[in-house]
Design an enzyme around this catalytic site. Structure first.
Site, PDB file in Angstrom:
ATOM      1  N   GLY A 218       0.829  -1.199   0.000  1.00 57.24           N
ATOM      2  CA  GLY A 218       0.000   0.000   0.000  1.00 57.24           C
ATOM      3  C   GLY A 218       0.860   1.244   0.000  1.00 57.24           C
ATOM      4  O   GLY A 218       0.553   2.236  -0.661  1.00 57.24           O
ATOM      5  N   HIS A 297      -0.514  10.196  -2.888  1.00 59.10           N
ATOM      6  CA  HIS A 297       0.447  10.479  -1.818  1.00 59.10           C
ATOM      7  C   HIS A 297       1.840  10.650  -2.424  1.00 59.10           C
ATOM      8  O   HIS A 297       2.360   9.748  -3.074  1.00 59.10           O
ATOM      9  CB  HIS A 297       0.425   9.317  -0.822  1.00 59.10           C
ATOM     10  N   GLU A 349      -1.558  14.488   2.000  1.00 62.78           N
ATOM     11  CA  GLU A 349      -0.128  14.662   1.676  1.00 62.78           C
ATOM     12  C   GLU A 349       0.136  14.352   0.206  1.00 62.78           C
ATOM     13  O   GLU A 349       1.099  13.674  -0.141  1.00 62.78           O
ATOM     14  CB  GLU A 349       0.736  13.773   2.572  1.00 62.78           C
ATOM     15  N   CYS A 367      10.036  14.188   3.600  1.00 64.49           N
ATOM     16  CA  CYS A 367      10.220  12.845   3.047  1.00 64.49           C
ATOM     17  C   CYS A 367       9.947  12.813   1.546  1.00 64.49           C
ATOM     18  O   CYS A 367      10.548  12.013   0.821  1.00 64.49           O
ATOM     19  CB  CYS A 367       9.304  11.845   3.746  1.00 64.49           C
ATOM     20  N   CYS A 445       8.420  10.133  10.538  1.00 57.17           N
ATOM     21  CA  CYS A 445       9.165   9.545   9.425  1.00 57.17           C
ATOM     22  C   CYS A 445      10.294  10.451   8.938  1.00 57.17           C
ATOM     23  O   CYS A 445      11.314   9.966   8.437  1.00 57.17           O
ATOM     24  CB  CYS A 445       8.213   9.234   8.273  1.00 57.17           C
ATOM     25  N   CYS A 446      10.119  11.779   9.064  1.00 56.08           N
ATOM     26  CA  CYS A 446      11.067  12.703   8.438  1.00 56.08           C
ATOM     27  C   CYS A 446      12.437  12.790   9.127  1.00 56.08           C
ATOM     28  O   CYS A 446      13.463  12.759   8.440  1.00 56.08           O
ATOM     29  CB  CYS A 446      10.442  14.092   8.314  1.00 56.08           C
TER      30      CYS A 446
END
Length: 679
Positions: A218, A297, A349, A367, A445-446
């Site tokens: 995904g 995304h 996003e 990201c 995550c960044c």
């Protein structure tokens, strides 16, 4: 496709960064960011949202250990799917999973960043932390090879039942990348064996064969990681699995549609009519070879496109590479911010429609810029054209670096091009925009993504094939190029990004014949390359190729003058119509309240006198940089007054507009910022 032109990133251990700009960034990551991230992953940062990463791995390991010593039944899995447990429990239950389903990936990115840092700079303390991290991960692996803390804790019977949104395959991709980085940097293969066990588990369950799952990630990322794993191990089954995921994506019957229908039926919920267009968010609305527009995304998309490029190169799939080219063109011609950011809307996003590039509500996730640089590097490996390196450079020097404070202790997730702090707090449309960097994020995550990117910058700067070394970014380095059984050492000294001068000094025990290819930046029109006698040169696709037999003591001098450019946007970009942005070399510049005053919208650039700009050396956050002062005007605002009045010519006074590099904004407290200026 010309297989002879293919190139690969230089081995991280054969390119040591020694650069006054990127070297400082790498040291900041090594000395500040990586230790800080380790504390954050262990939930030891005061007043910052907890990560729960290490907590979740330990919870999974405890559950696995109990299952060995007593009869244990996996908890039943709710088919409701994704569920994030409370982010901030006062007393976390040691046996529960907290946070997002994809939390494991943050830990893997930290391992990758630390591995690259260790390759650049030996550090016994960091090496010890890496060993601890590997032990934490390996202890959480199920005997089958499966490794995902969310499902091991919440119910392994739910594994791979919600591929669209629960990120197991995405996390495997980051596990593979971290394991390869650690092995290449240190030679230690414990984590690589763990990653291969999980990959083998996935191989048994996914594929075109009867009885196997025909689903795909995904959140893409595993595709490019499997290509890496194939190149690291030589096992073609990893490449074939990556190709399967690429080929299967978006083909009818749409797997995500079937998965959603199954979930709705099991939960007794209404499922809307079949409409595969909703899966554009996941780039799964049609087969990848039929996709012509970058949609959905932004991070997922760019990771997918990078994986497509890798698979096309490794399988010589020209149709797949052509699809990569179409998607690349759509991004850079219609959906790319001047700062190198992508993904303009906070709603999901995602990419928006062509030319929709708002400045104050911009999402431009850190990201996403990293993913774009990864995609660009993959395209360069197939076809070394300067246009790919130009975009890679733009993303890395601007949005990627803006994502981290100069001291390495706070981060941006979102990178807008215009900020008014009061609006950030009062306007719900700007809820995602922060006027100052944050210590941490619930979805973090960044920060580790920045750390792994900065630590591995040599892999973006230099690639090679058997006989040619490509210099894409001018970053001071000590590089070893192997040609047959000989070695050529190149010491690259660079003044980028403040001056466009670079010098290459050759060291060789005996003469070595090979080709060096130097990119001509798209922002430079007049350049000079000075070569030793007897060296031939030619230009192709924006690179200067210099060919000959190199001897010890040879030098190459390159000069790319950095002029100040006033840039305007395509008229289709409504938000930037009548405005201009200032660039110099690889850097985009912005106005900040700290150097000017409030109400930046009242400043106007004198378009006729940009050539009179003054360059000043300043220090921000302990870092030297070039500030630009350009002639312009400012309209004074008086308090109060009527809301609307009859038009009169604005009363303006001459002023100097002070601009700093975009990556350096928000390092001196909270204030307004603006990239696009009135002219």
């Amino acid at each position: 496709m010309d297989k002879k032109a293919f190139n690969r990133p230089i081995d991280i251990c054969r390119a040591k960064i020694a650069d006054p700009f990127w070297g400082v960034a790498q040291e900041t990551v090594r000395r500040e960011v990586i230790p800080y991230l380790w504390e954050a992953l262990n939930d030891r940062i005061p007043n910052a949202p907890p990560s729960f990463c290490v907590h979740n791995f330990r919870a999974a390991a405890r559950m696995l250990e109990r299952s060995k010593t007593q009869e244990f039944v996996w908890p039943s899995y709710s088919f409701k799917g994704f569920r994030a447990l409370p982010q901030d429990p006062d007393s976390p239950d040691p046996d529960k999973h907290y946070g997002f389903a994809f939390q494991d990936s943050d830990f893997f990115k930290w391992v990758e960043a630390a591995s690259y840092a260790l390759a650049n700079h030996p550090d016994r303390e960091l090496e010890s932390k890496l060993e601890e991290a590997v032990d934490i991960v390996c202890a959480a692996q199920h005997e089958s090879g499966y490794l995902n803390t969310y499902y091991i804790v919440n119910g392994i019977d739910g594994a791979f039942t919600y591929l669209k949104d629960n990120h197991e395959l995405y996390c495997l991709g980051h596990l593979i990348e971290s394991a390869i980085a650690l092995y290449q940097s240190t030679g230690k293969d414990k984590l690589l064996k763990t990653a291969c066990r999980y990959a083998a588990f996935v191989l048994q369950r996914f594929g075109p064969e009867e009885g196997k799952c025909r689903g795909y990630p995904g959140h893409e990322e595993l595709e490019l990681a499997l290509a890496k794993l194939y190149e690291a191990t030589g096992k073609r089954e990893y490449l074939e699995l990556g190709r399967f995921f690429i080929d299967q994506r978006g083909t009818p019957p749409n797997f995500f549609l079937l998965e959603d229908r199954q979930r709705a039926e099991k939960n007794g919920e209404h499922y809307p009519p079949d409409d595969v267009s909703r899966y554009a968010y996941y780039q799964a609305h049609k087969p990848v070879r039929e996709q012509t527009e970058a949609v959905g995304h932004a991070v997922r998309a760019a990771y997918l496109y990078a994986g497509m490029a890798d698979i096309s190169r490794l399988t010589l799939d020209e149709n797949l590479f052509a699809a990569c080219g179409r998607l690349w063109d759509d991004i850079v011609q219609k959906k790319l911010y001047i700062t190198g950011g992508i993904g303009s809307t906070a709603v999901g996003e995602t990419f928006s429609f062509p030319y929709d590039l708002p400045n104050d509500t911009a999402y431009s996730e850190t990201c996403a810029a990293i993913a774009l640089a990864i995609f660009a590097r993959r395209m360069l490996q197939i076809c070394p054209k300067s246009e790919y390196a130009d975009v890679m450079e733009l993303a890395l020097y601007n949005t990627v670096l803006a994502g981290m404070a100069l001291d390495g202790k706070s981060f941006f997730y979102v990178n807008p091009l215009e900020v008014v702090p009061q609006a950030c707090g009062a306007d719900a449309r700007l809820e995602h925009v922060k006027p100052i960097r944050q210590k941490w994020f619930g979805c973090a995550c960044c920060p580790p993504n920045i750390a792994r990117t900065v630590s591995s910058i040599a892999a973006y700067a230099f690639t090679e094939n058997e006989n040619t070394l490509f210099v894409h970014l001018y970053i001071g380095s000590q590089i070893t190029k192997r040609v047959g059984n000989k070695e050529l050492q190149l010491n690259l000294e660079s003044e980028f990004p403040w001056r466009g001068s670079a010098t290459v000094r050759i060291k060789a025990a005996s003469p070595v014949r090979c080709t060096l290819a130097f990119r001509v930046p798209g922002w430079c029109k007049n350049y000079t390359v000075t070569l030793p006698d007897g060296i031939e040169r030619f230009e192709q696709n924006g690179y200067v190729y210099v060919v000959g037999t190199w001897k010890d003591g040879d030098q190459i001098k390159l000069d790319f003058p950095m002029e100040i450019h006033m840039r305007t946007a395509n008229p289709h970009v409504r938000e930037d119509y009548g405005l201009a942005a200032i660039t110099r070399g690889p850097l985009c510049y912005c106005m900040e309240q700290a150097d000017n005053s409030k109400n930046l919208h009242c400043y106007r650039l004198d378009a006729e006198r940009v050539g009179d700009a003054i360059e000043k050396s300043v220090e921000i956050g302990g870092r030297h940089m070039v500030l630009l002062e350009l002639p312009g005007y400012k309209q004074e605002i008086t308090p109060g007054g009527s809301l609307y009045i009859n038009y009169t010519k604005p009363q303006e006074k001459p002023v100097g507009l002070k601009l700093i590099p975009y990556f350096a904004w928000a390092n001196r407290g909270e204030g307004e910022m603006r990239v696009w200026l009135r002219v």
